[in-house]
Design a protein around this motif. Structure first.
Motif, short mmCIF file in Angstrom:
data_model
loop_
_atom_site.label_atom_id
_atom_site.label_comp_id
_atom_site.label_asym_id
_atom_site.label_seq_id
_atom_site.Cartn_x
_atom_site.Cartn_y
_atom_site.Cartn_z
N VAL A 350 0.85 -1.19 0.00
CA VAL A 350 0.00 0.00 0.00
C VAL A 350 0.88 1.24 0.00
CG1 VAL A 350 -1.77 1.31 1.26
CG2 VAL A 350 -1.86 -1.20 1.22
N GLY A 351 0.57 2.20 -0.86
CA GLY A 351 1.32 3.44 -0.92
C GLY A 351 0.51 4.60 -0.36
N ILE A 352 1.19 5.51 0.32
CA ILE A 352 0.57 6.74 0.82
C ILE A 352 1.26 7.90 0.13
CG2 ILE A 352 0.05 8.16 2.83
CD1 ILE A 352 0.14 5.74 4.56
N VAL A 353 0.48 8.73 -0.58
CA VAL A 353 1.06 9.84 -1.33
C VAL A 353 0.40 11.14 -0.88
CG1 VAL A 353 1.60 8.40 -3.32
CG2 VAL A 353 -0.60 9.59 -3.21
N SER A 358 1.28 16.87 4.23
CA SER A 358 -0.04 16.25 4.15
C SER A 358 -0.30 15.30 5.31
CB SER A 358 -0.19 15.50 2.82
OG SER A 358 0.77 14.45 2.73
N GLY A 359 0.73 14.93 6.07
CA GLY A 359 0.55 14.05 7.22
C GLY A 359 0.91 12.61 6.96
N LYS A 360 1.44 12.31 5.79
CA LYS A 360 1.72 10.91 5.46
C LYS A 360 2.86 10.34 6.30
CE LYS A 360 4.43 12.31 1.39
NZ LYS A 360 4.35 13.76 1.68
N VAL A 521 3.88 -4.11 2.93
CA VAL A 521 4.70 -2.93 2.70
C VAL A 521 3.80 -1.70 2.69
CG1 VAL A 521 6.25 -1.74 1.10
CG2 VAL A 521 6.42 -4.22 1.37
N LEU A 522 4.15 -0.74 3.53
CA LEU A 522 3.46 0.56 3.56
C LEU A 522 4.47 1.59 3.11
CD1 LEU A 522 0.79 1.98 4.35
CD2 LEU A 522 1.80 2.39 6.58
N MET A 523 4.32 2.06 1.87
CA MET A 523 5.31 2.95 1.28
C MET A 523 4.78 4.37 1.21
SD MET A 523 7.36 2.58 -2.32
CE MET A 523 8.68 3.71 -2.76
N ILE A 524 5.54 5.32 1.78
CA ILE A 524 5.18 6.73 1.78
C ILE A 524 6.03 7.44 0.76
CG2 ILE A 524 5.21 8.86 3.13
CD1 ILE A 524 4.90 5.57 4.92
N SER A 525 5.41 8.27 -0.07
CA SER A 525 6.16 8.99 -1.10
C SER A 525 5.35 10.18 -1.59
CB SER A 525 6.51 8.06 -2.27
OG SER A 525 7.21 8.76 -3.28
N HIS A 526 6.06 11.16 -2.12
CA HIS A 526 5.39 12.27 -2.81
C HIS A 526 5.28 12.01 -4.30
CE1 HIS A 526 9.68 13.06 -3.37
NE2 HIS A 526 9.33 13.67 -4.48
N ASP A 527 5.94 10.95 -4.77
CA ASP A 527 5.97 10.61 -6.20
C ASP A 527 4.96 9.49 -6.45
OD1 ASP A 527 6.53 9.88 -8.80
OD2 ASP A 527 8.70 10.11 -8.57
N ILE A 528 3.84 9.84 -7.01
CA ILE A 528 2.77 8.86 -7.19
C ILE A 528 3.15 7.81 -8.23
CG2 ILE A 528 1.53 10.14 -8.99
CD1 ILE A 528 -1.07 9.33 -7.53
N SER A 529 4.00 8.16 -9.19
CA SER A 529 4.39 7.17 -10.20
C SER A 529 5.27 6.08 -9.60
CB SER A 529 5.14 7.87 -11.35
OG SER A 529 6.32 8.49 -10.89
N THR A 532 2.89 3.75 -7.56
CA THR A 532 2.05 2.86 -8.36
C THR A 532 2.86 1.79 -9.06
OG1 THR A 532 2.19 4.49 -10.16
CG2 THR A 532 0.26 4.57 -8.73
N SER A 533 4.18 1.97 -9.20
CA SER A 533 4.99 0.93 -9.81
C SER A 533 5.25 -0.22 -8.85
CB SER A 533 6.33 1.52 -10.26
OG SER A 533 7.12 1.90 -9.14
N LEU A 534 4.99 -0.02 -7.55
CA LEU A 534 5.23 -1.06 -6.55
C LEU A 534 3.95 -1.58 -5.91
CD1 LEU A 534 7.16 -2.63 -4.56
CD2 LEU A 534 7.00 -0.61 -3.08
N CYS A 535 3.01 -0.68 -5.64
CA CYS A 535 1.91 -1.00 -4.73
C CYS A 535 0.68 -1.53 -5.45
CB CYS A 535 1.54 0.24 -3.92
SG CYS A 535 2.89 0.85 -2.90
N HIS A 536 -0.13 -2.25 -4.67
CA HIS A 536 -1.43 -2.71 -5.15
C HIS A 536 -2.49 -1.62 -4.97
CE1 HIS A 536 0.53 -6.57 -3.61
NE2 HIS A 536 0.48 -6.73 -4.93
N ARG A 537 -2.29 -0.79 -3.96
CA ARG A 537 -3.31 0.17 -3.58
C ARG A 537 -2.63 1.48 -3.20
NH1 ARG A 537 -6.38 0.41 1.49
NH2 ARG A 537 -5.25 -1.45 2.15
N VAL A 538 -3.32 2.61 -3.47
CA VAL A 538 -2.77 3.93 -3.20
C VAL A 538 -3.73 4.69 -2.30
CG1 VAL A 538 -2.01 6.13 -4.20
CG2 VAL A 538 -1.56 3.99 -5.42
N VAL A 539 -3.18 5.24 -1.21
CA VAL A 539 -3.93 6.08 -0.29
C VAL A 539 -3.42 7.51 -0.45
CG1 VAL A 539 -4.43 6.57 2.14
CG2 VAL A 539 -4.32 4.21 1.34
N VAL A 540 -4.32 8.44 -0.75
CA VAL A 540 -3.97 9.83 -0.97
C VAL A 540 -4.36 10.64 0.26
CG1 VAL A 540 -4.21 11.83 -2.50
CG2 VAL A 540 -4.38 9.51 -3.44
#
Length: 651
Positions: A350-353, A358-360, A521-529, A532-540
């Motif tokens: 899961v990615g947090i962008v 923003s609090g991620k 895996v909980l991945m935090i990033s400012h780069d949404i691309s 999305t290349s790693l995660c199944h799901r994206v949390v904004v």
């Protein structure tokens, strides 16, 4: 060798060279003085009392006919030894008093600061006189007096230096591991502040020598028949006009010795500043919300799994409901994270962008139990592998967070302790939680480095962090997280400081580890691309709140929230028109203390309405995704030429 020596001589300069030469002379006088001149210094010759300088007596004689030159040279040993002992006592007490509070809680530090401020406010000389009177007149009492009197100021310096280190990333990693306070202080704090403390101690010796001589001069220090330079000065000062050489010689020796130690201290300061590599300088862990330029920690921690997870541990690695983080502010509480609800299944990525602020990252820190004081974390539900950290005792909570959670932060360099070799740092998790012997822990660490494709693991473990490249340090941090068997890997912008090629390697490595270990895996990033290349799901996230929770496939079909759409549009791709300026999001995110009453994104949204400005939209399910918007956008057909995002994959 000659070039190396000349470089150091240049850095030390003439002052340092003179100080080194003076130190050799002082050591010679302290070691050989009583041996060579001890007999003449004690020989009584009343017939030659109070004579002036002569060929037989270079500085004349005292009231009992003893040679003053011999007494000055013989008195060097006791003067220097007492000064070193007083400095050692004061510095040792100051280091212990100043370093220990940095591993205490907020209340413990506040109590220590109050007590130390009171001690510093009390005049040191008056304190020394009081202690000398209580301890008894003599050399021993003088040493105790000056050692105790100097300890508060040394403790304040140590506390200031240790505070700058105690919030560093590698210290935070050690806290997650559940490292004991004594081990934390001795292994992670003190080695990184040793250089300035050594320099200060060198300077302190000269001051102690002068202070001890002063106590002896007024009769509270060395007592007859023993003598130091202060005692000799006191006994012969009344002859300043009749025999100035005998009267001034002890004072000149005191001044010269003080200047020697000051010169050595100044030269050591310059040498330390010149030699200290930027990689080894401690960095501070910023509070929250953090400035965008502040470095973020990067640490991996893992160890033995605590026993007894609930039944949900098989399905969920993380369950969070209504998570909030609040900091006190000048006009009331500041809500930096607001009502975050997030479930991550075992093996899910899961990615947090979101933009900066923003609090991620603070959400990840709250999950890992690393929110700095005076922040307060509340949650209706918080479970890691089926266990609630809030219901556990402190040792069990540290074991849970340190064994089933691996944390990988942004800056790989600041996450390692610059004073320790890689091997000692990688083995700490297994030594603390698994209780492995050091040799076995070293073998395990080599296996983990090999697993994350670090070449020559044995060689890397014998190196310091600054000797590794950025990508290699990042891999080593992941290896640290795999020293146990974590259920959840939190990666806070792990590719930001790396070049594009290494970024891809790290993303692939995280995906492969996810496949091999089934750790979420909980991945935090400012780069949404990248996400999305790693995660199944994206949390904004926006303004401390989740605005959309969407799987990657649906993201390709078009996000529902205007903010997610704007984030996607701001990412350049191969089909972007180079003649057009890059897309940006107008305005700026609101500050946590300036949140509007309705939707936080309303001032920047092109679809804003009166409802958006007055009411905050709830996070609810729409078209298979969670979205917090009064006017969600309908899905669009996927454009096969759009390469902004790709399907998630481990490699």
């Amino acid at each position: 060798m000659t070039t190396h020596a000349s470089r150091y001589a240049f850095r030390i300069g003439p002052t340092g060279m003179m100080g080194a030469l003076g130190l050799l002379l002082l050591l010679f006088a302290a070691v050989a003085g009583p041996v060579i001149w001890g007999a003449d210094a004690s020989h009584l010759d009343v017939a030659a009392a109070q004579q002036g300088p002569s060929a037989q007596h270079l500085l004349g004689t005292d009231s009992l006919g003893r040679d003053m030159f011999a007494r000055v040279m013989s008195g060097a040993r006791l003067s220097l030894v007492l000064a070193v002992l007083a400095t050692a006592l004061g510095s040792a007490a100051g280091v212990l008093l100043g370093a220990f509070p940095t591993v205490l809680g907020r209340r413990g530090r506040q109590a220590w600061e109050s007590a130390m401020n009171t001690a510093i406010a009390f005049p040191a000389l008056l304190l020394a006189l009081c202690v000398a009177t209580v301890a008894g007149v003599g050399a021993k009492g003088a040493v105790w007096a000056l050692g105790i009197a100097s300890a508060p100021n040394f403790a304040r310096l140590t506390y200031t230096l240790a505070s700058s280190v105690s919030g560093s990333d590698y210290v935070l990693a050690a806290r997650i591991l559940g490292v004991s306070r004594s081990r934390l202080m001795l292994r992670h704090v003190l080695p990184n502040i040793a250089e300035p403390l050594i320099v200060t101690t060198t300077l302190q010796v000269g001051g102690m020598l002068i202070a001890l001589s002063g106590l002896s001069f007024i009769g509270l220090g060395v007592q007859p028949p023993s003598y130091d330079w202060g005692r000799l000065l006191s006994e012969n000062l009344n002859r300043i006009y009749t025999a100035p050489a005998a009267a001034l010689a002890p004072g000149v020796a005191i001044v010269i010795a003080g200047l020697v130690f000051n010169a050595l201290g100044e030269s050591a300061t310059a040498l330390v500043r010149a030699d200290a590599p930027a990689a080894a300088r401690p960095r501070r862990f910023g509070g929250a919300p953090r400035p965008t330029a502040a470095p973020r920690p990067q640490a991996g921690t893992a160890g033995q799994k605590p026993a007894g997870p609930t039944a949900d541990a098989g399905a969920y690695a993380l369950r969070v409901h209504d998570l909030s983080v609040v900091f006190p502010g000048p006009v009331g509480p500041v809500h930096t994270v607001r009502g975050v609800t997030l479930d991550v299944r075992r093996g899910e990525r899961v990615g947090i962008v979101g933009e900066s602020g923003s609090g991620k990252t603070l959400t990840a820190m709250a999950i890992a139990g690393l929110v700095p004081e005076p922040g307060r974390v509340t949650a209706g539900r918080m479970e890691i592998a089926g266990r609630d950290p809030g219901t556990l005792r402190a040792p069990e909570r540290r074991r849970l967070l340190g064994s089933m959670t691996a944390v990988i932060f942004q800056d790989p360099l600041s996450s390692f302790n610059p004073a320790l070799k890689m091997g000692r740092q990688l083995t700490e998790a297994s030594e603390v939680h698994l209780g492995l012997p050091h040799a076995q822990a070293m073998r395990l660490a080599q296996d983990r480095l090999h697993q994350v494709r670090v070449p020559s693991p044995a060689l890397r473990m014998a190196q310091y962090p600054h000797e590794l490249s950025g990508g290699m340090r990042q891999r080593a941090m992941i290896a640290m997280g795999l020293m146990g068997e974590p259920e959840l890997i939190i990666a806070d912008e792990p590719t930001t400081a790396l070049d594009v090629t290494v970024q891809e390697q790290i993303v692939r490595l995280l995906g492969q580890i996810n496949q091999d270990t089934k750790a979420a895996v909980l991945m935090i990033s400012h780069d949404i691309s990248v996400v999305t290349s790693l995660c199944h799901r994206v949390v904004v996230m926006y303004a401390g709140h989740i605005v959309e929770d969407i799987d990657v496939a649906s993201l390709l079909a078009g996000p529902a929230h205007p903010y997610t759409q704007a984030l996607l549009a701001s990412v350049p791709h191969m089909g972007s028109d180079r003649n057009q300026p890059l897309a940006t999001i107008p305005g700026r995110p609101p500050q946590p203390r300036e949140l509007p009453g309705g939707c936080a994104f309303a001032p920047r949204c092109p679809f804003v309405s009166d409802t958006c400005r007055s009411r905050q939209p709830p996070l609810q399910v729409r078209d298979g995704r969670r979205v917090a918007c009064w006017h969600p956008r309908p899905p669009r057909a996927a454009d096969p030429t759009d390469t902004t995002t790709t399907t998630a994959g481990p490699a």
